[in-house]
Design a protein around this motif. Structure first.
Motif, short mmCIF file in Angstrom:
data_model
loop_
_atom_site.label_atom_id
_atom_site.label_comp_id
_atom_site.label_asym_id
_atom_site.label_seq_id
_atom_site.Cartn_x
_atom_site.Cartn_y
_atom_site.Cartn_z
N PRO A 341 0.83 -1.21 0.00
CA PRO A 341 0.00 0.00 0.00
C PRO A 341 0.87 1.26 0.00
N THR A 342 0.86 1.99 -1.09
CA THR A 342 1.69 3.19 -1.19
C THR A 342 1.17 4.33 -0.33
N GLN A 343 -0.12 4.31 0.03
CA GLN A 343 -0.67 5.40 0.84
C GLN A 343 -0.11 5.43 2.25
N LEU A 344 0.59 4.37 2.65
CA LEU A 344 1.17 4.33 3.99
C LEU A 344 2.45 5.17 4.08
N GLY A 345 2.98 5.60 2.94
CA GLY A 345 4.17 6.43 2.95
C GLY A 345 5.43 5.64 3.25
N ASP A 346 6.43 6.35 3.79
CA ASP A 346 7.72 5.71 4.01
C ASP A 346 8.01 5.39 5.48
N MET A 347 7.16 5.83 6.41
CA MET A 347 7.37 5.50 7.82
C MET A 347 6.71 4.15 8.12
N VAL A 348 7.27 3.11 7.53
CA VAL A 348 6.68 1.77 7.57
C VAL A 348 7.78 0.77 7.86
N SER A 349 7.45 -0.28 8.60
CA SER A 349 8.36 -1.39 8.84
C SER A 349 7.65 -2.70 8.52
N LEU A 350 8.44 -3.69 8.12
CA LEU A 350 7.89 -5.00 7.73
C LEU A 350 7.99 -5.96 8.91
N LEU A 351 6.89 -6.67 9.19
CA LEU A 351 6.82 -7.59 10.33
C LEU A 351 6.45 -8.99 9.87
N ASP A 352 6.78 -9.94 10.71
CA ASP A 352 6.41 -11.34 10.49
C ASP A 352 5.35 -11.73 11.50
N MET A 353 4.14 -12.03 11.02
CA MET A 353 3.05 -12.43 11.90
C MET A 353 2.83 -13.94 11.87
N GLY A 354 3.86 -14.69 11.48
CA GLY A 354 3.76 -16.13 11.45
C GLY A 354 3.16 -16.64 10.16
N GLU A 355 1.85 -16.48 10.02
CA GLU A 355 1.17 -16.97 8.83
C GLU A 355 1.09 -15.94 7.72
N ALA A 356 1.49 -14.70 7.99
CA ALA A 356 1.35 -13.65 6.99
C ALA A 356 2.37 -12.54 7.24
N LEU A 357 2.65 -11.78 6.18
CA LEU A 357 3.46 -10.58 6.31
C LEU A 357 2.58 -9.45 6.83
N ALA A 358 3.20 -8.50 7.50
CA ALA A 358 2.46 -7.35 8.03
C ALA A 358 3.31 -6.10 7.89
N LEU A 359 2.64 -4.96 7.84
CA LEU A 359 3.28 -3.66 7.79
C LEU A 359 2.85 -2.85 9.00
N CYS A 360 3.80 -2.20 9.65
CA CYS A 360 3.50 -1.30 10.76
C CYS A 360 3.74 0.12 10.29
N HIS A 361 2.67 0.91 10.22
CA HIS A 361 2.76 2.30 9.77
C HIS A 361 2.71 3.22 10.97
N VAL A 362 3.66 4.15 11.03
CA VAL A 362 3.74 5.12 12.12
C VAL A 362 3.18 6.45 11.61
N ALA A 363 2.22 7.01 12.35
CA ALA A 363 1.63 8.29 11.97
C ALA A 363 2.66 9.41 12.11
N PRO A 364 2.45 10.54 11.42
CA PRO A 364 3.41 11.66 11.50
C PRO A 364 3.66 12.15 12.92
N ASP A 365 2.66 12.06 13.81
CA ASP A 365 2.86 12.51 15.18
C ASP A 365 3.55 11.47 16.06
N CYS A 366 3.87 10.30 15.45
CA CYS A 366 4.57 9.21 16.15
C CYS A 366 3.79 8.70 17.36
N ALA A 367 2.48 8.91 17.38
CA ALA A 367 1.66 8.48 18.53
C ALA A 367 0.68 7.39 18.16
N THR A 368 0.56 7.08 16.86
CA THR A 368 -0.39 6.07 16.42
C THR A 368 0.33 5.07 15.50
#
Length: 483
Positions: A341-368
């Motif tokens: 998803p390109t709408q998540l921007g560049d403040m994103v990290s890739l995670l391993d959820m076991g059965e699937a890949l996941a993305l963690c998106h950090v909001a600009p205020d770094c609070a969400t």
């Protein structure tokens, strides 16, 4: 013996496992008297049926986490009250005589030797922590052979928890403990040198650590370590780093994906594309891997594992690179790209959820923090999964979010996670945003970082360990293993 009767084995069986192990330890070191539980007649506290079954077995030798004893305190106190000190001759005599134990639902008694060997190995020993399995190998030859097979070692490894790794200036730690009492405990301590150390990669309980141009591979559970061959450096101002570390699906050998690159010293110098090599652990013959290039491309298809370790999923390595995900097929040994998803921007990290890949998106205020999951791997379909609101989290004591950095997140399991927003603060919460506690260190650590590496203990050995020991060419590692 069917599985229904296997689940009815009393606590005496597992206590005798403890005694067998203690007898072996005492016979090895005859100068140390040890405590041995006296035989029981099948009645009393040790004969009570444990509904938890095999899940309590590990606690009878040592719990997987010291802060989470598998037996109640009263049970351990009763066992101590029934103990006497035995000398080595008495231990040897008792070892020759087989103690009888009771089985629920049976009219008589049976001996420990009557238990099927597969039951002891496949249902009991396989559930113990690696350190206890290694000690149990000294009890009986059959246990040593049964726990030394590739099937047992890999099956045992899959049962171990995958624990987030924390790195700091003095060494490497991991997060251990129960859901309500997580702790940071050391795994590796660096020596007093001022030279920078780096955790390069982790796979199957094996860690790759570097100091300048020297690389080492070790297994903290078995205390094995060896210097690691690497591809040659380029001329001039060049570097070499680990990009990926994995077990080859077909051959079963552990391989390392390296990158060799040159940094331009002057701004007008021509940018040189990096070279990628695959080197089996212990081998000195690297193979160069071709990757699709674009004219004037000035970025790598995969980044260093130190900064951003790849996620192992479906036999491939995955890196988050820009607005795409780079995939390396470990069988075909080819690179490709997949969308995200390109709408998540560049403040994103890739995670391993076991059965699937996941993305963690950090909001600009770094609070969400928003977590997205890859719902269909082949179609590349992503979907929103859950949100963590750090400002709305009710923590005790309250968290001061001033002067915080971009949060880093690591998954413990499908329900719990760790979040770091300060070099001295690590909090534990669930996917609903419920605060579960602060994670404290047993040592005074400074400037530590929650990495995206995980340590899943194993008893996996490498031919390189034995080869360097036999040839006495092992370079002394500049660190010590304290797991």
């Amino acid at each position: 013996m069917g599985m229904s009767s296997c689940q009815k084995i009393t606590i005496d069986v597992f206590i005798q496992l403890k005694d067998e192990q203690e007898r072996a330890d005492a016979l090895i070191d005859g100068s140390k008297p040890i405590k041995i539980s006296l035989p029981t007649d099948g009645s009393g506290p040790n004969a009570r049926k444990k509904e938890e079954g095999f899940l309590l077995i590990a606690g009878l030798i040592s719990p997987p986490y010291p802060d989470r004893p598998c037996l109640p305190v009263k049970s351990r106190r009763r066992r101590r009250e029934q103990s006497t000190v035995a000398t080595p001759p008495e231990i040897a005599a008792r070892a020759r005589s087989r103690r009888a134990i009771s089985m629920p639902g049976s009219s008589g008694v049976t001996a420990f030797d009557d238990l099927p060997e597969w039951l002891v190995v496949d249902e009991i020993l396989v559930r113990l922590p690696p350190k206890d399995v290694l000690r149990c190998r000294a009890v009986r030859k059959s246990w040593r052979s049964g726990t030394s097979t590739d099937a047992f070692i890999l099956g045992h490894h899959r049962r171990q928890p995958s624990l987030p790794i924390i790195q700091h200036k003095l060494g490497i730690c991991r997060v251990v403990g129960g859901s309500n009492d997580l702790k940071i405990r050391p795994v590796i301590r660096y020596d007093g040198s001022f030279t920078k150390f780096q955790l390069q990669a982790a796979c199957d309980g094996l860690l790759i650590v570097s100091q300048q141009a020297n690389f080492f591979i070790c297994n903290p559970a078995t205390l094995k370590c060896a210097s690691l061959p690497r591809p040659p450096l380029r001329p001039r101002f060049s570097f070499i780093d680990v990009v990926g570390f994995y077990r080859h699906p077909t051959s079963g050998e552990h391989r390392i994906l390296w990158v060799s690159y040159t940094k331009p010293i002057r701004i007008y110098e021509t940018f040189q594309l990096p070279d990628y090599f695959i080197l089996a652990v212990g081998s000195s013959q690297p193979r160069c891997i071709q990757w699709p290039t674009v004219s004037k491309q000035k970025y790598f298809p995969a980044t260093r594992s130190t900064d951003c370790p790849p996620v192992h999923h479906r036999g491939s390595l995955h890196w988050l690179m820009g607005l795409n995900i780079v995939v390396f097929d470990t069988v075909a040994e080819t690179f490709r790209q997949m969308s995200r998803p390109t709408q998540l921007g560049d403040m994103v990290s890739l995670l391993d959820m076991g059965e699937a890949l996941a993305l963690c998106h950090v909001a600009p205020d770094c609070a969400t923090l928003d977590v997205w999951v890859l719902q269909d791997y082949d179609a590349g379909t992503w979907g929103f999964h859950y949100r963590i609101d750090l400002l709305g989290m009710e923590a005790s004591p309250p968290i001061n979010w001033m002067f915080q950095s971009i949060p880093r997140m690591a998954l413990i399991n499908e329900r719990e996670l760790l979040i770091q927003r300060h070099i001295h603060h690590l909090l534990h919460c669930d996917i609903d945003g419920v605060f579960l506690g602060n994670v404290e260190s047993e040592e005074r650590l400074s400037c530590w970082t929650l990495t995206r590496h995980c340590l899943q203990e194993s008893m996996i050995s490498l031919p390189l360990f034995e080869t360097q020991e036999e040839e006495a060419v092992n370079q002394e590692p500049p660190f010590s293993i304290v797991l």
